[in-house]
Design a protein around this motif. Sequence first.
Motif, mmCIF file in Angstrom:
data_model
loop_
_atom_site.group_PDB
_atom_site.id
_atom_site.type_symbol
_atom_site.label_atom_id
_atom_site.label_comp_id
_atom_site.label_asym_id
_atom_site.label_seq_id
_atom_site.Cartn_x
_atom_site.Cartn_y
_atom_site.Cartn_z
ATOM 1 N N LEU A 145 42.275 58.276 30.945
ATOM 2 C CA LEU A 145 41.489 57.039 30.913
ATOM 3 C C LEU A 145 42.359 55.855 30.509
ATOM 4 O O LEU A 145 42.363 54.800 31.151
ATOM 5 C CB LEU A 145 40.336 57.175 29.913
ATOM 6 N N ARG A 146 43.113 56.054 29.450
ATOM 7 C CA ARG A 146 43.932 54.956 28.938
ATOM 8 C C ARG A 146 45.009 54.543 29.946
ATOM 9 O O ARG A 146 45.240 53.357 30.181
ATOM 10 C CB ARG A 146 44.563 55.402 27.617
ATOM 11 N N ALA A 147 45.634 55.537 30.557
ATOM 12 C CA ALA A 147 46.687 55.234 31.524
ATOM 13 C C ALA A 147 46.132 54.439 32.704
ATOM 14 O O ALA A 147 46.747 53.486 33.185
ATOM 15 C CB ALA A 147 47.337 56.527 32.022
ATOM 16 N N GLY A 148 44.947 54.821 33.159
ATOM 17 C CA GLY A 148 44.336 54.124 34.284
ATOM 18 C C GLY A 148 44.071 52.666 33.967
ATOM 19 O O GLY A 148 44.365 51.774 34.760
ATOM 20 N N PHE A 149 43.511 52.404 32.793
ATOM 21 C CA PHE A 149 43.249 51.015 32.405
ATOM 22 C C PHE A 149 44.545 50.244 32.279
ATOM 23 O O PHE A 149 44.672 49.122 32.758
ATOM 24 C CB PHE A 149 42.495 50.965 31.071
ATOM 25 N N GLU A 150 45.510 50.843 31.616
ATOM 26 C CA GLU A 150 46.731 50.092 31.354
ATOM 27 C C GLU A 150 47.515 49.790 32.617
ATOM 28 O O GLU A 150 48.167 48.765 32.730
ATOM 29 C CB GLU A 150 47.597 50.850 30.331
ATOM 30 N N LYS A 151 47.388 50.679 33.565
ATOM 31 C CA LYS A 151 48.113 50.462 34.818
ATOM 32 C C LYS A 151 47.407 49.450 35.715
ATOM 33 O O LYS A 151 48.026 48.556 36.270
ATOM 34 C CB LYS A 151 48.256 51.780 35.580
ATOM 35 N N GLY A 152 46.084 49.574 35.839
ATOM 36 C CA GLY A 152 45.414 48.873 36.922
ATOM 37 C C GLY A 152 44.535 47.718 36.530
ATOM 38 O O GLY A 152 43.891 47.118 37.379
ATOM 39 N N CYS A 153 44.534 47.337 35.270
ATOM 40 C CA CYS A 153 43.516 46.409 34.809
ATOM 41 C C CYS A 153 44.167 45.186 34.190
ATOM 42 O O CYS A 153 44.892 45.287 33.211
ATOM 43 C CB CYS A 153 42.657 47.137 33.778
ATOM 44 N N ALA A 154 43.897 44.021 34.794
ATOM 45 C CA ALA A 154 44.486 42.776 34.295
ATOM 46 C C ALA A 154 43.977 42.495 32.887
ATOM 47 O O ALA A 154 42.808 42.698 32.591
ATOM 48 C CB ALA A 154 44.121 41.627 35.214
ATOM 49 N N LYS A 155 44.868 42.053 32.031
ATOM 50 C CA LYS A 155 44.441 41.758 30.661
ATOM 51 C C LYS A 155 44.160 40.273 30.457
ATOM 52 O O LYS A 155 43.459 39.892 29.537
ATOM 53 C CB LYS A 155 45.517 42.218 29.670
ATOM 54 N N ASP A 156 44.752 39.425 31.318
ATOM 55 C CA ASP A 156 44.670 37.990 31.062
ATOM 56 C C ASP A 156 43.663 37.315 31.973
ATOM 57 O O ASP A 156 43.610 37.575 33.162
ATOM 58 C CB ASP A 156 46.030 37.341 31.289
ATOM 59 N N LEU A 157 42.887 36.460 31.373
ATOM 60 C CA LEU A 157 41.994 35.593 32.115
ATOM 61 C C LEU A 157 42.097 34.233 31.440
ATOM 62 O O LEU A 157 42.402 34.158 30.254
ATOM 63 C CB LEU A 157 40.559 36.100 32.019
ATOM 64 N N ASP A 196 35.878 49.578 26.216
ATOM 65 C CA ASP A 196 35.155 48.337 26.477
ATOM 66 C C ASP A 196 35.725 47.197 25.651
ATOM 67 O O ASP A 196 36.003 46.127 26.165
ATOM 68 C CB ASP A 196 33.672 48.531 26.159
ATOM 69 N N ARG A 197 35.887 47.457 24.368
ATOM 70 C CA ARG A 197 36.411 46.426 23.478
ATOM 71 C C ARG A 197 37.769 45.932 23.988
ATOM 72 O O ARG A 197 38.047 44.750 24.026
ATOM 73 C CB ARG A 197 36.544 47.001 22.065
ATOM 74 N N GLU A 198 38.579 46.891 24.408
ATOM 75 C CA GLU A 198 39.964 46.547 24.720
ATOM 76 C C GLU A 198 40.126 45.934 26.116
ATOM 77 O O GLU A 198 40.951 45.060 26.322
ATOM 78 C CB GLU A 198 40.829 47.807 24.600
ATOM 79 N N PHE A 199 39.337 46.411 27.064
ATOM 80 C CA PHE A 199 39.600 46.026 28.453
ATOM 81 C C PHE A 199 38.455 45.303 29.163
ATOM 82 O O PHE A 199 38.677 44.688 30.191
ATOM 83 C CB PHE A 199 39.963 47.268 29.282
ATOM 84 N N MET A 200 37.245 45.395 28.657
ATOM 85 C CA MET A 200 36.146 44.856 29.451
ATOM 86 C C MET A 200 35.360 43.734 28.786
ATOM 87 O O MET A 200 34.947 42.791 29.449
ATOM 88 C CB MET A 200 35.186 46.001 29.818
ATOM 89 N N ALA A 201 35.134 43.832 27.494
ATOM 90 C CA ALA A 201 34.237 42.889 26.829
ATOM 91 C C ALA A 201 34.693 41.443 27.015
ATOM 92 O O ALA A 201 33.890 40.547 27.257
ATOM 93 C CB ALA A 201 34.126 43.222 25.341
#
Lengths: 222, 222
Positions: free
Chosen positions: A62-74, A137-142
Amino acid sequence: MNAEPEPRSDVKQRLVEAATLLFAQHGFDGVGIREIAAAADANSAMVAYHFGSKEGLYRAVLRAGFEKGCAKDLPPPPQADAPEAKMAALAGLRAHIETMASDLKLGEHTSGLDEAFMGILMRELGRVDSPYLPELDREFMAGKFEQLAACLRILRPGLTEDQVMYLCGTVSGPLLLYRFIPGVIRLRTGGKPFPEDREALCAFLYDHTLRALGVSPADAGA
Amino acid sequence: MNAEPEPRSDVKQRLVEAATLLFAQHGFDGVGIREIAAAADANSAMVAYHFGSKEGLYRAVLRAGFEKGCAKDLPPPPQADAPEAKMAALAGLRAHIETMASDLKLGEHTSGLDEAFMGILMRELGRVDSPYLPELDREFMAGKFEQLAACLRILRPGLTEDQVMYLCGTVSGPLLLYRFIPGVIRLRTGGKPFPEDREALCAFLYDHTLRALGVSPADAGA
DNA sequence: GTCTATAGGCTGATAGAC
DNA sequence: GTCTATCAGCCTATAGAC
């Protein structure tokens, strides 16, 4: 003084990748560590050694997927009282749509790995009681949700918070839809991937939302 | 001459209900027939007897959920060349939204059984390769989609078929969203169910869609 | 229709050699 | 770090009594 002692042929990573593919196909309980290890060309005892347990491996996936494919900056959510709030909110809305479409890999040729991770994530999101979601959620989505809500509050002021949630749903819902129900979409399109053109989808959704909000981009400058 | 020999204390149904709850919590592979049978106060051999296999029980759970909770009737898709096509299309759009919200049990106090079935369905919808979906889609879902698409083609003519799909997504996406990701929604609302008021959500979504389409209900009569 | 008992196979985790 | 071998427990499906 020198670089970390990086393992040469990374079994750990091979396990994560193989597990991503297999968990996506069969679910957590639908596949055994032996099968995963075989697919990773590794030994099943390596799961316990590197990840502590099968569940530890799942967390790593789960963590690897988020860290690889999910933009952190908006762009930061605009301040409602700033002079150019409306323009910033419009830009924020557009950025949100495009970031989400990108995170969701809509309209790209996804690698099997990306697609598999999406499947795992969707399964997890559908659970009422997932123990993994709150942290992710806290880290990648909220943050992304809050940014969207802030933009929409500016573009259509005076809504109740429930209505703001509804409105967020009109933006997020369509974006999530195509990733969420790939099986059903395929049935509709006769098997071809959908959407084919991410930019066209983003542009349509942005335009659709602006029409519904009664805001035209030209208005926003003043 | 007389009624069918109906089993008195329906083990079959108890098994379906217990399985619905447990499959929802743990997934198909996450729970055994022993546990299901125990929860149904039945014997595990009854699974094979009544349903042939564990998978047969799962199929029965899916089918029972659809048949119990899913409306089969919608107004027929309006004919584009009929004199009052626009009015019919507006009514059809509204009916679609309300039927979907009802099928999805949005904003109601769902029974544990309904909620559980939704969870199972969501898991199944998220699979790329579900062997159960094609049949269920044909029987319970495809018609509703076609009805929606037909309405939208009339209300906003001249779109490409891809754009019609995008537009369908702007209606279906928000409705599905809240059922799809209950875990995430709970994190946003601090645990309270959402939406609380189905009628308010339907009205908002209908209004939102009409604004975006540039159609006002008053226009539609003429 | 319902039960018990059991067969045959798979599971995750681990001890211990190298 | 990587391996083999193995344990104890669980699984589904079934045979056969009632």
